[in-house]
Design an enzyme around this catalytic site. Structure first.
Site, PDB file in Angstrom:
ATOM      1  N   SER A  77       0.837  -1.192   0.000  1.00  0.00           N
ATOM      2  CA  SER A  77       0.000   0.000   0.000  1.00  0.00           C
ATOM      3  C   SER A  77       0.881   1.255   0.000  1.00  0.00           C
ATOM      4  O   SER A  77       1.698   1.444  -0.893  1.00  0.00           O
ATOM      5  CB  SER A  77      -0.963  -0.057   1.193  1.00  0.00           C
ATOM      6  N   TYR A  78       0.731   2.111   1.004  1.00  0.00           N
ATOM      7  CA  TYR A  78       1.550   3.317   1.129  1.00  0.00           C
ATOM      8  C   TYR A  78       3.039   2.973   1.160  1.00  0.00           C
ATOM      9  O   TYR A  78       3.880   3.767   0.735  1.00  0.00           O
ATOM     10  CB  TYR A  78       1.127   4.075   2.400  1.00  0.00           C
TER      11      TYR A  78
END
Length: 118
Positions: A77-78
């Protein structure tokens, strides 16, 4: 064997990789799964200035202080944003990048530009 640095997303901490880290270590690999500043069990360190640059620095410092080389950086994700920046700053220490359901930015892109719209 390989050395892995597993970078979590914005809503987790390094602990989320415990099952994967255990499997990789059992296979003989070296594994680091740090929690980024201000996230997970380090949420008490959140303050003004904790941002993507800070998180990239977390990973670059880990690579330097542990003297890691030819590392496989894995970002979820991030964490994809973080490993992209870390690879840019520590090219001599990174062997491969793995994006695990992660943001895959190009130079200059912000997370908001690569995140899916809901």
């Amino acid at each position: 064997m390989a050395t892995y640095v597993l970078v979590h997303g914005g809503g987790h901490g390094g602990w989320c990789y415990q099952p994967v880290a255990r499997l990789l270590r059992t296979a003989g690999h070296q594994v680091y799964s740090p929690s980024l500043t201000g996230l997970g069990e380090r949420e008490h360190l959140f303050r003004c200035g904790v941002d993507l640059d800070c998180h990239i620095t977390d990973i670059v410092n880990l690579l330097h202080f542990e003297d890691l080389r030819d590392v496989i950086l894995v970002g979820h994700s991030y964490g994809g944003m973080v490993i992209t920046g870390a690879a840019d700053r520590a090219t001599d220490r990174v062997g491969h990048l793995v994006y695990l359901d992660a943001a895959t930015p190009v130079n200059g892109q912000a997370l908001v530009e690569v995140a899916p719209r809901y």
